[in-house]
Design a protein around this motif. Structure first.
Motif, mmCIF file in Angstrom:
data_model
loop_
_atom_site.group_PDB
_atom_site.id
_atom_site.type_symbol
_atom_site.label_atom_id
_atom_site.label_comp_id
_atom_site.label_asym_id
_atom_site.label_seq_id
_atom_site.Cartn_x
_atom_site.Cartn_y
_atom_site.Cartn_z
ATOM 1 N N ILE A 1 49.415 26.836 -10.349
ATOM 2 C CA ILE A 1 50.808 27.009 -9.907
ATOM 3 C C ILE A 1 51.018 28.490 -9.599
ATOM 4 C CG2 ILE A 1 53.258 26.825 -10.524
ATOM 5 C CD1 ILE A 1 52.571 24.616 -12.473
ATOM 6 N N VAL A 2 51.548 28.765 -8.401
ATOM 7 C CA VAL A 2 51.968 30.129 -8.067
ATOM 8 C C VAL A 2 53.486 30.157 -8.162
ATOM 9 C CG1 VAL A 2 52.076 31.906 -6.271
ATOM 10 C CG2 VAL A 2 49.987 30.527 -6.540
ATOM 11 N N ILE A 3 53.998 31.036 -9.005
ATOM 12 C CA ILE A 3 55.447 31.154 -9.159
ATOM 13 C C ILE A 3 55.899 32.421 -8.443
ATOM 14 C CG2 ILE A 3 57.375 31.316 -10.792
ATOM 15 C CD1 ILE A 3 55.663 29.744 -12.741
ATOM 16 N N ASP A 4 56.729 32.216 -7.433
ATOM 17 C CA ASP A 4 57.178 33.305 -6.562
ATOM 18 C C ASP A 4 58.630 33.640 -6.908
ATOM 19 O OD1 ASP A 4 58.165 34.748 -4.374
ATOM 20 O OD2 ASP A 4 58.131 33.023 -3.024
ATOM 21 N N PRO B 1 62.770 35.146 -15.592
ATOM 22 C CA PRO B 1 61.789 34.917 -16.660
ATOM 23 C C PRO B 1 62.354 34.115 -17.820
ATOM 24 C CG PRO B 1 61.970 37.278 -16.157
ATOM 25 C CD PRO B 1 62.933 36.565 -15.259
ATOM 26 N N GLU B 2 63.623 34.365 -18.166
ATOM 27 C CA GLU B 2 64.189 33.705 -19.351
ATOM 28 C C GLU B 2 64.279 32.196 -19.181
ATOM 29 O OE1 GLU B 2 65.504 36.080 -17.514
ATOM 30 O OE2 GLU B 2 67.525 35.562 -16.847
ATOM 31 N N SER B 3 64.284 31.725 -17.934
ATOM 32 C CA SER B 3 64.392 30.273 -17.756
ATOM 33 C C SER B 3 63.021 29.634 -17.477
ATOM 34 C CB SER B 3 65.362 29.958 -16.613
ATOM 35 O OG SER B 3 64.796 30.390 -15.407
ATOM 36 N N LEU B 4 61.963 30.430 -17.515
ATOM 37 C CA LEU B 4 60.658 29.882 -17.120
ATOM 38 C C LEU B 4 59.644 29.784 -18.261
ATOM 39 C CD1 LEU B 4 60.219 31.770 -13.719
ATOM 40 C CD2 LEU B 4 60.775 29.359 -14.043
ATOM 41 N N GLY B 5 59.847 30.597 -19.319
ATOM 42 C CA GLY B 5 58.835 30.745 -20.371
ATOM 43 C C GLY B 5 58.302 29.427 -20.918
ATOM 44 N N ASN C 1 58.262 38.688 -14.068
ATOM 45 C CA ASN C 1 57.496 39.134 -15.250
ATOM 46 C C ASN C 1 57.430 38.021 -16.267
ATOM 47 O OD1 ASN C 1 56.983 41.696 -14.316
ATOM 48 N ND2 ASN C 1 58.929 42.478 -15.069
ATOM 49 N N LEU C 2 56.290 37.331 -16.329
ATOM 50 C CA LEU C 2 56.183 36.232 -17.289
ATOM 51 C C LEU C 2 55.559 36.693 -18.609
ATOM 52 C CD1 LEU C 2 55.409 33.283 -14.860
ATOM 53 C CD2 LEU C 2 57.561 33.900 -15.925
ATOM 54 N N ASN C 3 55.174 37.963 -18.639
ATOM 55 C CA ASN C 3 54.725 38.583 -19.911
ATOM 56 C C ASN C 3 53.771 37.721 -20.710
ATOM 57 O OD1 ASN C 3 56.102 40.998 -19.672
ATOM 58 N ND2 ASN C 3 58.030 40.008 -20.284
ATOM 59 N N ASN C 4 52.711 37.284 -20.057
ATOM 60 C CA ASN C 4 51.731 36.442 -20.736
ATOM 61 C C ASN C 4 50.351 36.915 -20.269
ATOM 62 O OD1 ASN C 4 49.922 34.285 -21.349
ATOM 63 N ND2 ASN C 4 51.684 32.930 -21.552
ATOM 64 N N PRO C 5 49.477 37.291 -21.214
ATOM 65 C CA PRO C 5 48.168 37.832 -20.800
ATOM 66 C C PRO C 5 47.344 36.840 -19.979
ATOM 67 C CG PRO C 5 48.304 37.508 -23.198
ATOM 68 C CD PRO C 5 49.674 37.262 -22.652
ATOM 69 N N LYS C 6 47.714 35.549 -20.043
ATOM 70 C CA LYS C 6 46.947 34.547 -19.271
ATOM 71 C C LYS C 6 47.447 34.434 -17.823
ATOM 72 C CE LYS C 6 45.277 31.495 -22.768
ATOM 73 N NZ LYS C 6 45.694 30.439 -23.675
ATOM 74 N N ILE C 7 48.522 35.142 -17.506
ATOM 75 C CA ILE C 7 49.117 34.974 -16.175
ATOM 76 C C ILE C 7 48.985 36.268 -15.369
ATOM 77 C CG2 ILE C 7 51.228 34.414 -14.902
ATOM 78 C CD1 ILE C 7 52.128 32.778 -17.290
ATOM 79 N N PRO C 8 48.135 36.281 -14.334
ATOM 80 C CA PRO C 8 48.051 37.471 -13.489
ATOM 81 C C PRO C 8 49.384 37.717 -12.777
ATOM 82 C CG PRO C 8 46.254 35.945 -13.020
ATOM 83 C CD PRO C 8 47.204 35.229 -13.923
#
Ligand code: SR1
Length: 348
Positions: free
Chosen positions: A98-101, A105-109, A128-135
């Motif tokens: 999934i590419v999130i464009d 952030p607060e509604s996606l975590g 900014n999803l602030n997750n080390p697994k997400i480039p």
């Protein structure tokens, strides 16, 4: 600024074109699952309206086609609840990536975490999803704003009254805002007299209404920093309606064929923009998803570097379209971010 005429000319090339088209049923020499093709990936946008987002989507679609990816595009309507729902739909469709464009952030975590828990690879562009697994893909927004404000200072000095267009909560605008704050701190003679902005499906016209009010109330404003092309269009509309285009200079971000026409037309107050080719950024986002799906390393931060484009430079180079720009500025053709030998990428 490097004038366009001095930038190295690329040999060929106009629009995104993939020389190594995907073979039906997979990409030759690619690792699994791209050797068989038909890998499902979702592109889930928060905003779809406007040149930037349409070009970004076109670039993503072109790169997906070249990888024989079955790309499912979910249109953005600036609706956080709908974007969450679309992520859940994509999970149910059985996508591999999934590419999130953009997005909030607060509604996606939590929904993004659901995708990750199912082994789905996620890439974030400008959210900014602030997750080390997400480039995280971005356009080097700090550098973008620095280039624009350097040009502001070059053209206007550092004693002037300014208007600023900003909406908080969008990662690229927040990053550009950090640079604007620093610029004002370092230049006490730069006085921000008005701040306004709106992001919606009618950003340019709504911003024009706000700009008209701000410019009427503050006739001493001579510079507007509007770091999003829809903002700049709105301010330009207002300046033309008020008959003050000759007293105002607008500095922005982003570029499209329509923007180039607006910047270069006689008497335009829009004097510079700093931009990437959004189609290239869309292609980079898909490549980041594809590499992860293939189990290959992807850097956490992925930047596509922007270029300063001045009205003077565009006029001197006779550039009228984004395709002509791509012929003159190599960075508008392609990016070397997240590539691999098996990924058909060579544009032109
Ligand atoms: C509402 S955010 C708009 C920005 O997103 C992309 O980064 C574009 O550069 C645009 O300026």
């Amino acid at each position: 600024m490097k004038s366009l005429s001095r930038l190295a000319l690329s040999a060929a090339a106009v629009s995104l074109f993939f020389s190594q088209a995907a073979l039906a049923g997979g990409v030759s020499g690619a690792p699994a699952p791209f050797d068989k093709g038909g890998v499902k990936v979702a592109l889930i946008s928060y905003i779809s309206a406007g040149d930037f987002f349409q070009a970004y989507q076109a670039g993503a679609e072109a790169q997906a086609k070249a990888l024989d990816i079955d790309l499912r595009v979910f249109p953005g309507r600036q609706n956080a609840a709908e974007q969450r729902e679309q992520i859940l739909q994509a999970i149910n469709l059985g996508v591999s990536g999934i590419v999130i464009d953009h997005g909030l952030p607060e509604s996606l975590g939590d929904v993004v975490q659901k995708a990750l828990d199912k082994g789905i690879k996620v890439v974030a562009f400008d959210v900014n999803l602030n997750n080390p697994k997400i480039p995280q893909v971005e356009q080097s927004d700090h550098q973008l704003a620095e280039l624009a404000l350097k040009q502001v200072a070059k053209d206007n000095g550092t004693n002037f009254k300014a208007g600023y267009v900003y909406v908080a909560g969008f990662a690229p605008l927040d990053r550009r805002n950090e640079v604007w704050d620093t610029f004002k701190k370092q230049n006490a003679g730069v006085i921000e007299k008005a701040r306004f902005g709106n992001v919606s499906d009618t950003t340019a016209t709504s911003t024009a209404d706000q700009a008209k009010a701000a410019l009427t109330a503050n006739p001493e404003i001579s510079v507007i920093f509007a770091p999003y092309d829809e903002f700049a269009r709105g301010v330009k509309l207002a300046a033309n309606d008020l008959g003050i285009a000759n007293k105002l200079k607008i500095y922005s971000a982003d570029v499209s064929t329509a923007d180039i026409q607006e910047i270069t037309e006689p008497g335009s107050p829009w004097v510079a923009t700093v931009a990437t080719n959004p189609a290239v950024v869309g292609a980079v986002s898909i490549r980041a998803a594809a590499l992860q799906i293939a189990g290959q390393e992807v850097p956490h931060q992925i930047a596509v570097k922007p270029t300063l484009l001045t009205q003077e430079g565009l006029r001197a180079a006779g550039v009228k379209t984004i395709e002509e720009l791509a012929q003159k500025v190599p960075a508008f053709n392609a990016s070397d971010a997240v590539t691999a030998s098996w990924i058909p990428q060579k544009l032109f």
